[in-house]
Structure formats: C-alpha cells, structure tokens
Write a protein that holds these residues in place. Structure first.
Motif, mmCIF file in Angstrom:
data_model
loop_
_atom_site.group_PDB
_atom_site.id
_atom_site.type_symbol
_atom_site.label_atom_id
_atom_site.label_comp_id
_atom_site.label_asym_id
_atom_site.label_seq_id
_atom_site.Cartn_x
_atom_site.Cartn_y
_atom_site.Cartn_z
ATOM 1 N N VAL A 264 55.734 27.584 -24.255
ATOM 2 C CA VAL A 264 54.936 28.382 -23.322
ATOM 3 C C VAL A 264 53.702 27.596 -22.900
ATOM 4 O O VAL A 264 52.991 27.033 -23.738
ATOM 5 C CB VAL A 264 54.502 29.729 -23.948
ATOM 6 N N VAL A 265 53.468 27.565 -21.591
ATOM 7 C CA VAL A 265 52.267 26.944 -21.030
ATOM 8 C C VAL A 265 51.511 28.027 -20.259
ATOM 9 O O VAL A 265 52.119 28.775 -19.487
ATOM 10 C CB VAL A 265 52.624 25.782 -20.085
ATOM 11 N N GLN A 266 50.197 28.105 -20.481
ATOM 12 C CA GLN A 266 49.436 29.190 -19.878
ATOM 13 C C GLN A 266 48.351 28.687 -18.939
ATOM 14 O O GLN A 266 47.584 27.790 -19.269
ATOM 15 C CB GLN A 266 48.802 30.057 -20.968
ATOM 16 N N LEU A 267 48.341 29.255 -17.737
ATOM 17 C CA LEU A 267 47.281 29.066 -16.754
ATOM 18 C C LEU A 267 46.991 27.590 -16.494
ATOM 19 O O LEU A 267 47.917 26.817 -16.257
ATOM 20 C CB LEU A 267 46.051 29.858 -17.198
ATOM 21 N N ASP A 268 45.729 27.184 -16.541
ATOM 22 C CA ASP A 268 45.366 25.829 -16.135
ATOM 23 C C ASP A 268 46.031 24.736 -16.964
ATOM 24 O O ASP A 268 46.131 23.590 -16.516
ATOM 25 C CB ASP A 268 43.844 25.642 -16.205
ATOM 26 N N ALA A 269 46.501 25.085 -18.158
ATOM 27 C CA ALA A 269 47.174 24.089 -18.995
ATOM 28 C C ALA A 269 48.452 23.570 -18.345
ATOM 29 O O ALA A 269 48.963 22.505 -18.704
ATOM 30 C CB ALA A 269 47.493 24.685 -20.367
ATOM 31 N N GLY A 270 48.969 24.321 -17.357
ATOM 32 C CA GLY A 270 50.182 23.880 -16.680
ATOM 33 C C GLY A 270 49.938 22.912 -15.547
ATOM 34 O O GLY A 270 50.870 22.219 -15.099
ATOM 35 N N LYS A 271 48.709 22.822 -15.061
ATOM 36 C CA LYS A 271 48.439 21.992 -13.878
ATOM 37 C C LYS A 271 48.718 20.502 -14.091
ATOM 38 O O LYS A 271 49.200 19.828 -13.170
ATOM 39 C CB LYS A 271 47.008 22.222 -13.404
ATOM 40 N N PRO A 272 48.440 19.938 -15.276
ATOM 41 C CA PRO A 272 48.737 18.515 -15.463
ATOM 42 C C PRO A 272 50.228 18.167 -15.382
ATOM 43 O O PRO A 272 50.577 16.989 -15.189
ATOM 44 C CB PRO A 272 48.197 18.237 -16.879
ATOM 45 N N PHE A 273 51.097 19.160 -15.512
ATOM 46 C CA PHE A 273 52.540 18.897 -15.434
ATOM 47 C C PHE A 273 53.036 18.821 -13.989
ATOM 48 O O PHE A 273 54.186 18.442 -13.747
ATOM 49 C CB PHE A 273 53.320 19.993 -16.168
#
Length: 216
Positions: free
Chosen positions: A18-27
């Motif tokens: 699970v990736v949440q909110l801004d933590a997903g932007k680098p992907f």
C-alpha cells in the motif's frame, strides 16, 4: 471513527503493498520498475473499494501488475491484507483522490483501466464527479498507452447510458457494449469476477452493464 476503522488505518500503514498520498508521487513513470521490480504491463482499478476485483484480476493474470486506487484506507485494507496473506505479489494499492491521478502516473504508463461499480453520481449537478465524465476521460487518455482500453462494469443503467453517450460525442472507439452482461456472449472468466456488492445486485435481479472502449 470506530475502533475497527482506526485499527485498519493503523495496519494499512504497515502494509508493503500500500502506498498512500504523496508517497506515491516518486513512482510516477516507474511503477513497474520501482514498485513491482519488473517490466510487466500496468493495469489500474479506479474506486476499487475493498479491492476484490483488483486482487482477482491479479490472480488471473500473473504476467501483469495491478494497482487498486481508492481514497478510503479502511476499504483498501481488506484487499491489501488478502493479497499479502495469499502471496499475490503482482498487486498493490494506492490511496489517493482519483482527481489527482496525473500526479502519480506518467503519460502512456498504463495499459488498461477498470472502473467497477463506481458511485454513479446521478444528480446532474454532480456530473463532473462521474468517473466517466469528460473531465476524467481526459486524464485516462493521457496516462494510457496507445491502444489502451477502459472497462466500465456497473449496475447503474443511467451511468452506462451516460458513458455510451460520451463515447459517441467524443469520437472514442466503442469495442464492447451490453446492458445484460450475464445473458450476453461477453461473460468470460474476467468479467464474471463478482464483488460483494455485485452479488447483492444480482440477488436483487439487477442487470449488469458493461462497456469497453479506447481513445483511438
């Protein structure tokens, strides 16, 4: 907020899938390589709820990567936990508002999109919130690869008809349309995946609509 919801929110924080909110932007642009550690095609399920469709698609297609997207972490918890417990490693979940999807996926990064039983937003004043409104379709067009498709499965006749109208108005390519999926020729293993809510709809003798379309 109930204790069970709080527990689920806390547990989701510890899930590796699970990736949440801004933590997903680098992907963005590199979900396959950086999150899944492979180069397989990427499939999204939008408004995935408990992730039943996402996980079952992943079981059927181990040669693809699947990401279920929803904003409600206590719902994502169920699908993410099932995937971890059952060792379904080609599935992940992203907790974001779908309106922000362009911040998380690059142009041409996604191979296919599924929208299964979304909120139909029937009020005319809420048209822009429908996941098949032009506002959202523009976003899907950007992140889909050439030839990528969108699938809509819904019990709501109004949303089905609205989407068909937009496909025609925008000059999109309609590939499949049926207003009674399980009495049609299209009910294959993939489309016969049933979520908890779909089983309830069928028990109430509701018809299931299905559309498949592309932007070219």
């Amino acid at each position: 907020m109930g204790k069970d919801k709080l527990r689920r929110f806390a547990e989701v924080e510890t899930f590796s899938n699970v990736v949440q909110l801004d933590a997903g932007k680098p992907f963005k642009g590199n979900w396959a390589a950086d999150f899944f550690k492979n180069n397989k095609p990427l499939v999204l399920e939008l408004a995935c709820g408990k992730g039943e469709y996402t996980v079952n698609l992943a079981r059927l297609f181990p040669d693809k990567n699947f990401i279920g997207i929803d904003y409600k972490g206590n719902r994502i918890w169920r699908g993410a936990k099932t995937a971890l417990e059952d060792g379904v490693n080609n599935v992940g979940f992203l907790r974001i508002q779908i309106e922000t999807i362009l911040e998380y996926f690059a142009a041409g990064e996604v191979d296919e999109i599924w929208i299964t039983f979304p909120d139909p937003q029937p009020q005319l004043s809420r048209e822009k919130k429908r996941l098949t409104s032009p506002r959202f379709l523009d976003k899907y067009k950007e992140i889909l690869k050439s030839g990528g498709v969108v699938n809509l499965k819904t019990d709501n006749d109004g949303l089905h008809a609205y989407t068909a109208e937009k496909i025609e108005e925008l000059g999109l390519k309609l590939q499949v349309r049926t207003e009674d999926l399980y009495n049609s020729e299209f009910a294959d293993e993939v489309l016969s995946i049933k979520t908890y809510y779909e089983r309830k709809y069928l028990a109430d003798n509701k018809n299931i609509n299905y559309l498949k379309f592309s932007f070219e």
